[in-house]
Write an enzyme that holds these catalytic residues in place. Sequence first.
Site, PDB file in Angstrom:
ATOM      1  CG  ASP A 194      -1.924   0.995   1.343  1.00  0.00           C
ATOM      2  OD1 ASP A 194      -2.373   1.467   0.285  1.00  0.00           O
ATOM      3  OD2 ASP A 194      -2.349   1.332   2.482  1.00  0.00           O
TER       4      ASP A 194
ATOM      5  CG  HIS B  79      -4.848   8.018   4.206  1.00  0.00           C
ATOM      6  ND1 HIS B  79      -4.020   8.605   3.282  1.00  0.00           N
ATOM      7  CD2 HIS B  79      -5.229   6.833   3.671  1.00  0.00           C
ATOM      8  CE1 HIS B  79      -3.893   7.793   2.238  1.00  0.00           C
ATOM      9  NE2 HIS B  79      -4.620   6.718   2.437  1.00  0.00           N
TER      10      HIS B  79
END
Length: 300
Positions: free
Chosen positions: A81, A173
């Site tokens: 990721d 995020h």
Amino acid sequence: MFTLSKPLLGKARRRGYALPAFNTCNLGMSRALLAAAEAMKSPLLVQITESTIGYAGLESIFGIVQVLEKQSKVPVCIHLDHGRRLPIIRKCLSLGFKSVMVDASRYGLNKNISIVKKVVSMARRKNCSVEAELGSLKRIGSEAQHLTDPKQAKFFVEKTGCDSLAVAIGTSHGAHKFGGKPKLDFERLKEISELVSIPLVLHGASSVPISLVKKNNRFGARLSGTKGVPDKDLKKAIKFGVAKINIDTDLRLAFSAGIREFHARNPADFDPRHALRQGSSLVQDVAAQKIALFGARGKA
Ligand code: G3H
Ligand code: 13P
Ligand code: ZN
């Protein structure tokens, strides 16, 4: 054997559901994620970040997920990721990752394209799928974000040959995604999905459930002003081509709540296995709920 992400994601986009892409950083979380996927008969993407590699060591965390995958009855893919450093991407490819994200979204269009092209050609030789990102999510400590331009997205995908595309449509995020009401740019997503046929990826997709926040706070945390993406928005995003949904924050909240609760209720017990088991059990519950929400249940 790990499964490539490209066919898993392609099938998800064609059939209108999303692959759960869950971040892990240790044994307990990884076991919980695989247990949830198996119980729900769902394919699964397990992801690790460069900071997790710094914490756990690449070989160790890869080894944990690899052993668990061997025992699993559902297809599992291991994914890097936000791969920002080429040497790390290279190491992941040679270890046997079946999916990597090359995150060059901090650069201008041309540099982003040339880095992604390079990774795509490295990955092809190792039979590995590639996710790229165009546009950028809001970063912690900064309000700046650049939402993905639909026409540029089409151009970017044609030029790079990437297998899936992370788009910026207003998420970010962490546990503080919106100052006011949650707002995603669905018009933009719709336009992107009409122009780009490869699977789209939604980062920053945790819903930051109030029940988990409260549970953390009840047992000693001090979390305030948290806000995530509502479940109904995730369902809508899936309708517009999102076939991979990234979740990290909600799993961390679950793990932390379980551990905190254990210690608060059992002040004389300092066996880490007991506390970690309770953390993992909450992670498994949250992962199973997401799998159901994303429509991936029974798709293994
Ligand atoms: O970008 C995704 C993560 O939620 C942040 O992960 O703290 O492992 O870098 P990290
Ligand atoms: P969250 O912080 O919303 O869980 O997003 C995780 C993510 O996008 C990982 O790449
Ligand atoms: Zn992300």
